[in-house]
Motif scaffolding. Structure first.
Motif, PDB file in Angstrom:
ATOM      1  N   ALA A   1      29.558  34.698   9.837  1.00  0.00           N
ATOM      2  CA  ALA A   1      30.212  35.884  10.396  1.00  0.00           C
ATOM      3  C   ALA A   1      29.235  36.851  11.057  1.00  0.00           C
ATOM      4  N   PHE A   2      27.967  36.777  10.695  1.00  0.00           N
ATOM      5  CA  PHE A   2      27.007  37.806  11.113  1.00  0.00           C
ATOM      6  C   PHE A   2      26.896  37.977  12.626  1.00  0.00           C
ATOM      7  N   ALA A   3      26.485  36.950  13.326  1.00  0.00           N
ATOM      8  CA  ALA A   3      26.170  37.081  14.764  1.00  0.00           C
ATOM      9  C   ALA A   3      27.344  37.622  15.568  1.00  0.00           C
ATOM     10  N   GLY A   4      28.533  37.153  15.291  1.00  0.00           N
ATOM     11  CA  GLY A   4      29.697  37.578  16.059  1.00  0.00           C
ATOM     12  C   GLY A   4      30.276  38.920  15.654  1.00  0.00           C
ATOM     13  N   ASN A   5      29.731  39.521  14.587  1.00  0.00           N
ATOM     14  CA  ASN A   5      30.338  40.752  14.077  1.00  0.00           C
ATOM     15  C   ASN A   5      29.386  41.914  13.836  1.00  0.00           C
ATOM     16  N   ILE A   6      28.086  41.722  13.986  1.00  0.00           N
ATOM     17  CA  ILE A   6      27.156  42.810  13.686  1.00  0.00           C
ATOM     18  C   ILE A   6      27.364  43.992  14.636  1.00  0.00           C
ATOM     19  N   GLU A   7      27.644  43.724  15.902  1.00  0.00           N
ATOM     20  CA  GLU A   7      27.873  44.831  16.845  1.00  0.00           C
ATOM     21  C   GLU A   7      29.121  45.618  16.458  1.00  0.00           C
ATOM     22  N   ALA A   8      30.200  44.923  16.139  1.00  0.00           N
ATOM     23  CA  ALA A   8      31.436  45.606  15.723  1.00  0.00           C
ATOM     24  C   ALA A   8      31.224  46.367  14.421  1.00  0.00           C
ATOM     25  N   ALA A   9      30.428  45.786  13.524  1.00  0.00           N
ATOM     26  CA  ALA A   9      30.140  46.457  12.249  1.00  0.00           C
ATOM     27  C   ALA A   9      29.403  47.767  12.502  1.00  0.00           C
ATOM     28  N   THR A  10      28.436  47.740  13.389  1.00  0.00           N
ATOM     29  CA  THR A  10      27.657  48.944  13.696  1.00  0.00           C
ATOM     30  C   THR A  10      28.530  50.000  14.366  1.00  0.00           C
ATOM     31  N   VAL A  11      29.339  49.604  15.323  1.00  0.00           N
ATOM     32  CA  VAL A  11      30.235  50.553  15.999  1.00  0.00           C
ATOM     33  C   VAL A  11      31.210  51.168  14.991  1.00  0.00           C
ATOM     34  N   SER A  12      31.778  50.346  14.133  1.00  0.00           N
ATOM     35  CA  SER A  12      32.716  50.846  13.127  1.00  0.00           C
ATOM     36  C   SER A  12      32.046  51.825  12.174  1.00  0.00           C
ATOM     37  N   MET A  13      30.867  51.445  11.672  1.00  0.00           N
ATOM     38  CA  MET A  13      30.163  52.330  10.745  1.00  0.00           C
ATOM     39  C   MET A  13      29.794  53.646  11.420  1.00  0.00           C
ATOM     40  N   ASP A  14      29.327  53.584  12.669  1.00  0.00           N
ATOM     41  CA  ASP A  14      28.957  54.805  13.390  1.00  0.00           C
ATOM     42  C   ASP A  14      30.163  55.711  13.607  1.00  0.00           C
ATOM     43  N   THR A  15      31.306  55.129  13.928  1.00  0.00           N
ATOM     44  CA  THR A  15      32.536  55.904  14.122  1.00  0.00           C
ATOM     45  C   THR A  15      32.954  56.588  12.823  1.00  0.00           C
ATOM     46  N   HIS A  16      32.936  55.829  11.729  1.00  0.00           N
ATOM     47  CA  HIS A  16      33.290  56.401  10.428  1.00  0.00           C
ATOM     48  C   HIS A  16      32.266  57.435   9.965  1.00  0.00           C
ATOM     49  N   LEU A  17      30.996  57.215  10.308  1.00  0.00           N
ATOM     50  CA  LEU A  17      29.950  58.167   9.949  1.00  0.00           C
ATOM     51  C   LEU A  17      30.192  59.510  10.630  1.00  0.00           C
ATOM     52  N   ALA A  18      30.499  59.489  11.922  1.00  0.00           N
ATOM     53  CA  ALA A  18      30.745  60.741  12.653  1.00  0.00           C
ATOM     54  C   ALA A  18      31.878  61.523  12.010  1.00  0.00           C
ATOM     55  N   LYS A  19      32.922  60.817  11.609  1.00  0.00           N
ATOM     56  CA  LYS A  19      34.056  61.472  10.940  1.00  0.00           C
ATOM     57  C   LYS A  19      33.634  62.031   9.576  1.00  0.00           C
ATOM     58  N   ALA A  20      32.864  61.263   8.828  1.00  0.00           N
ATOM     59  CA  ALA A  20      32.403  61.709   7.503  1.00  0.00           C
ATOM     60  C   ALA A  20      31.534  62.957   7.618  1.00  0.00           C
ATOM     61  N   ILE A  21      30.656  62.988   8.628  1.00  0.00           N
ATOM     62  CA  ILE A  21      29.807  64.163   8.824  1.00  0.00           C
ATOM     63  C   ILE A  21      30.663  65.364   9.202  1.00  0.00           C
ATOM     64  N   ALA A  22      31.608  65.169  10.128  1.00  0.00           N
ATOM     65  CA  ALA A  22      32.489  66.269  10.552  1.00  0.00           C
ATOM     66  C   ALA A  22      33.282  66.830   9.374  1.00  0.00           C
ATOM     67  N   GLU A  23      33.638  65.957   8.438  1.00  0.00           N
ATOM     68  CA  GLU A  23      34.416  66.373   7.257  1.00  0.00           C
ATOM     69  C   GLU A  23      33.517  66.787   6.094  1.00  0.00           C
ATOM     70  N   ARG A  24      32.190  66.755   6.313  1.00  0.00           N
ATOM     71  CA  ARG A  24      31.201  67.142   5.300  1.00  0.00           C
ATOM     72  C   ARG A  24      31.346  66.314   4.015  1.00  0.00           C
ATOM     73  N   ARG A  25      31.610  65.029   4.178  1.00  0.00           N
ATOM     74  CA  ARG A  25      31.745  64.132   3.034  1.00  0.00           C
ATOM     75  C   ARG A  25      30.378  63.644   2.592  1.00  0.00           C
ATOM     76  N   ASP A  26      30.218  63.391   1.316  1.00  0.00           N
ATOM     77  CA  ASP A  26      28.975  62.828   0.793  1.00  0.00           C
ATOM     78  C   ASP A  26      28.859  61.377   1.253  1.00  0.00           C
ATOM     79  N   ILE A  27      27.660  60.995   1.649  1.00  0.00           N
ATOM     80  CA  ILE A  27      27.419  59.703   2.286  1.00  0.00           C
ATOM     81  C   ILE A  27      26.278  58.981   1.568  1.00  0.00           C
ATOM     82  N   ILE A  28      26.446  57.672   1.407  1.00  0.00           N
ATOM     83  CA  ILE A  28      25.338  56.829   0.955  1.00  0.00           C
ATOM     84  C   ILE A  28      25.120  55.776   2.040  1.00  0.00           C
TER      85      ILE A  28
END
Length: 174
Positions: A51-78
Protein backbone atom coordinates in the motif's frame (compact mmCIF):
# COMPACT_ATOMS: atom_id res chain seq x y z
CA UNK A 1 -7.25 28.20 29.82
CA UNK A 2 -4.29 25.90 29.22
CA UNK A 3 -2.16 26.15 26.10
CA UNK A 4 -2.44 23.47 23.42
CA UNK A 5 0.42 20.99 23.13
CA UNK A 6 2.21 19.39 20.20
CA UNK A 7 4.38 16.41 21.06
CA UNK A 8 6.78 15.46 18.28
CA UNK A 9 8.02 11.88 18.56
CA UNK A 10 11.58 11.13 17.44
CA UNK A 11 13.07 7.67 17.03
CA UNK A 12 14.05 4.87 14.72
CA UNK A 13 11.42 2.45 13.39
CA UNK A 14 10.56 -0.32 15.84
CA UNK A 15 11.65 1.54 18.96
CA UNK A 16 8.17 2.17 20.36
CA UNK A 17 6.98 5.54 19.05
CA UNK A 18 3.57 4.35 17.85
CA UNK A 19 3.07 2.26 20.98
CA UNK A 20 3.87 5.33 23.05
CA UNK A 21 1.46 7.41 20.94
CA UNK A 22 -1.31 4.85 21.53
CA UNK A 23 -0.89 5.11 25.28
CA UNK A 24 -0.43 8.89 25.42
CA UNK A 25 -3.58 10.39 26.82
CA UNK A 26 -5.02 13.79 26.10
CA UNK A 27 -3.92 14.07 22.48
CA UNK A 28 -6.88 14.74 20.21
CA UNK A 29 -5.08 14.39 16.87
CA UNK A 30 -2.34 11.96 15.87
CA UNK A 31 -0.30 12.91 12.81
CA UNK A 32 0.68 9.52 11.41
CA UNK A 33 1.10 8.75 7.73
CA UNK A 34 1.88 5.14 8.75
CA UNK A 35 -1.53 4.73 10.42
CA UNK A 36 -3.24 6.11 7.30
CA UNK A 37 -1.38 3.60 5.09
CA UNK A 38 -2.02 0.75 7.56
CA UNK A 39 -5.75 1.53 7.42
CA UNK A 40 -5.71 1.51 3.59
CA UNK A 41 -3.82 -1.80 3.58
CA UNK A 42 -6.31 -3.35 6.01
CA UNK A 43 -9.28 -2.08 4.01
CA UNK A 44 -7.98 -3.63 0.78
CA UNK A 45 -6.50 -6.77 2.38
CA UNK A 46 -2.94 -5.98 1.32
CA UNK A 47 0.30 -5.41 3.21
CA UNK A 48 1.69 -2.05 4.30
CA UNK A 49 4.53 -2.50 1.80
CA UNK A 50 2.02 -3.06 -1.01
CA UNK A 51 0.00 0.00 0.00
CA UNK A 52 2.89 2.38 0.67
CA UNK A 53 4.00 3.64 -2.76
CA UNK A 54 0.51 4.29 -4.07
CA UNK A 55 -0.73 5.99 -0.91
CA UNK A 56 2.07 7.95 0.79
CA UNK A 57 1.19 11.16 -1.08
CA UNK A 58 -2.50 10.87 -0.16
CA UNK A 59 -1.52 10.06 3.43
CA UNK A 60 0.60 13.20 3.64
CA UNK A 61 -2.09 15.42 2.10
CA UNK A 62 -4.72 13.98 4.44
CA UNK A 63 -2.55 14.40 7.53
CA UNK A 64 -1.63 17.97 6.55
CA UNK A 65 -5.30 18.87 6.01
CA UNK A 66 -6.30 17.40 9.37
CA UNK A 67 -3.31 19.08 11.03
CA UNK A 68 -4.38 22.54 9.80
CA UNK A 69 -7.84 21.95 11.25
CA UNK A 70 -6.41 20.67 14.55
CA UNK A 71 -4.18 23.74 14.88
CA UNK A 72 -7.07 26.09 14.06
CA UNK A 73 -9.15 24.35 16.75
CA UNK A 74 -6.19 24.43 19.20
CA UNK A 75 -6.36 20.66 19.68
CA UNK A 76 -3.52 18.76 21.34
CA UNK A 77 -1.42 16.97 18.74
CA UNK A 78 1.03 14.07 18.78
CA UNK A 79 3.28 13.76 15.70
CA UNK A 80 4.12 10.09 15.15
CA UNK A 81 6.88 9.80 12.54
CA UNK A 82 10.61 9.07 12.77
CA UNK A 83 11.60 12.81 12.63
CA UNK A 84 15.28 11.86 12.77
CA UNK A 85 16.93 15.02 11.45
CA UNK A 86 17.14 18.59 12.66
CA UNK A 87 15.87 19.81 9.28
CA UNK A 88 12.75 17.60 9.43
CA UNK A 89 11.96 18.78 12.96
CA UNK A 90 12.57 22.40 11.93
CA UNK A 91 9.95 22.05 9.16
CA UNK A 92 7.47 20.75 11.73
CA UNK A 93 8.26 23.49 14.25
CA UNK A 94 7.79 26.11 11.50
CA UNK A 95 4.16 25.05 11.16
CA UNK A 96 3.59 26.16 14.76
CA UNK A 97 5.67 29.38 14.79
CA UNK A 98 2.73 31.79 14.95
CA UNK A 99 0.74 29.74 17.45
CA UNK A 100 0.75 29.49 21.22
CA UNK A 101 1.43 25.74 21.18
CA UNK A 102 3.72 24.23 23.80
CA UNK A 103 6.22 22.25 21.74
CA UNK A 104 7.38 19.02 23.36
CA UNK A 105 9.70 16.43 21.87
CA UNK A 106 9.65 12.84 23.05
CA UNK A 107 12.86 11.18 21.93
CA UNK A 108 13.28 7.42 21.90
CA UNK A 109 17.03 6.87 22.12
CA UNK A 110 18.69 4.59 19.57
CA UNK A 111 18.97 0.98 20.73
CA UNK A 112 22.05 0.17 22.78
CA UNK A 113 24.19 -2.86 21.88
CA UNK A 114 22.25 -4.81 24.51
CA UNK A 115 18.94 -3.77 22.91
CA UNK A 116 19.78 -4.58 19.29
CA UNK A 117 18.45 -8.15 19.40
CA UNK A 118 15.10 -6.91 20.76
CA UNK A 119 15.04 -4.11 18.20
CA UNK A 120 15.67 -6.64 15.39
CA UNK A 121 12.90 -8.86 16.79
CA UNK A 122 10.48 -5.91 16.73
CA UNK A 123 11.41 -4.96 13.17
CA UNK A 124 11.10 -8.56 11.98
CA UNK A 125 7.71 -9.04 13.68
CA UNK A 126 6.06 -6.40 11.51
CA UNK A 127 4.67 -8.74 8.85
CA UNK A 128 4.29 -6.98 5.51
CA UNK A 129 6.00 -3.84 6.82
CA UNK A 130 9.69 -4.17 6.12
CA UNK A 131 12.48 -1.66 5.74
CA UNK A 132 15.37 -2.57 3.43
CA UNK A 133 18.66 -2.83 5.33
CA UNK A 134 20.27 -0.02 3.31
CA UNK A 135 17.36 2.30 4.15
CA UNK A 136 17.54 1.35 7.83
CA UNK A 137 21.32 1.98 7.83
CA UNK A 138 20.74 5.41 6.29
CA UNK A 139 18.16 6.18 8.97
CA UNK A 140 20.57 5.18 11.73
CA UNK A 141 23.34 7.34 10.27
CA UNK A 142 21.04 10.38 9.84
CA UNK A 143 19.63 10.21 13.39
CA UNK A 144 20.48 13.43 15.22
CA UNK A 145 19.41 13.62 18.87
CA UNK A 146 17.00 16.51 19.44
CA UNK A 147 17.67 19.26 21.96
CA UNK A 148 15.59 22.11 23.34
CA UNK A 149 17.82 24.53 21.41
CA UNK A 150 16.01 23.46 18.21
CA UNK A 151 12.95 25.34 19.47
CA UNK A 152 11.29 22.81 21.77
CA UNK A 153 9.97 23.88 25.15
CA UNK A 154 11.05 20.50 26.48
CA UNK A 155 12.70 17.30 25.23
CA UNK A 156 12.03 14.08 27.13
CA UNK A 157 14.40 11.17 26.51
CA UNK A 158 13.26 7.56 26.85
CA UNK A 159 14.74 4.17 26.07
CA UNK A 160 12.96 1.81 23.69
CA UNK A 161 11.05 0.27 26.60
CA UNK A 162 9.46 3.69 27.40
CA UNK A 163 11.58 4.17 30.53
CA UNK A 164 12.19 7.85 31.21
CA UNK A 165 15.90 8.73 31.08
CA UNK A 166 16.22 12.54 31.27
CA UNK A 167 14.81 15.89 30.19
CA UNK A 168 16.20 18.94 28.38
CA UNK A 169 14.43 22.17 29.33
CA UNK A 170 16.90 24.38 27.49
CA UNK A 171 18.05 25.96 30.73
CA UNK A 172 21.75 26.57 31.29
CA UNK A 173 22.73 25.85 34.87
CA UNK A 174 25.88 27.40 36.32
Amino acid sequence: MSLPTCNILVGLPGTGKSTLACYSTGYEFVYSTDKFIEDIAKHFGITYNEAFAGNIEAATVSMDTHLAKAIAERRDIIWDQTNLTVSKRKRILERFKDTDYVMICTCIMPPTEEDKAEWRRRLDSRVGKTIPEEVLAKMVSSYWLPTASEGFDRVDYHDMYANFLSVDLGIELD
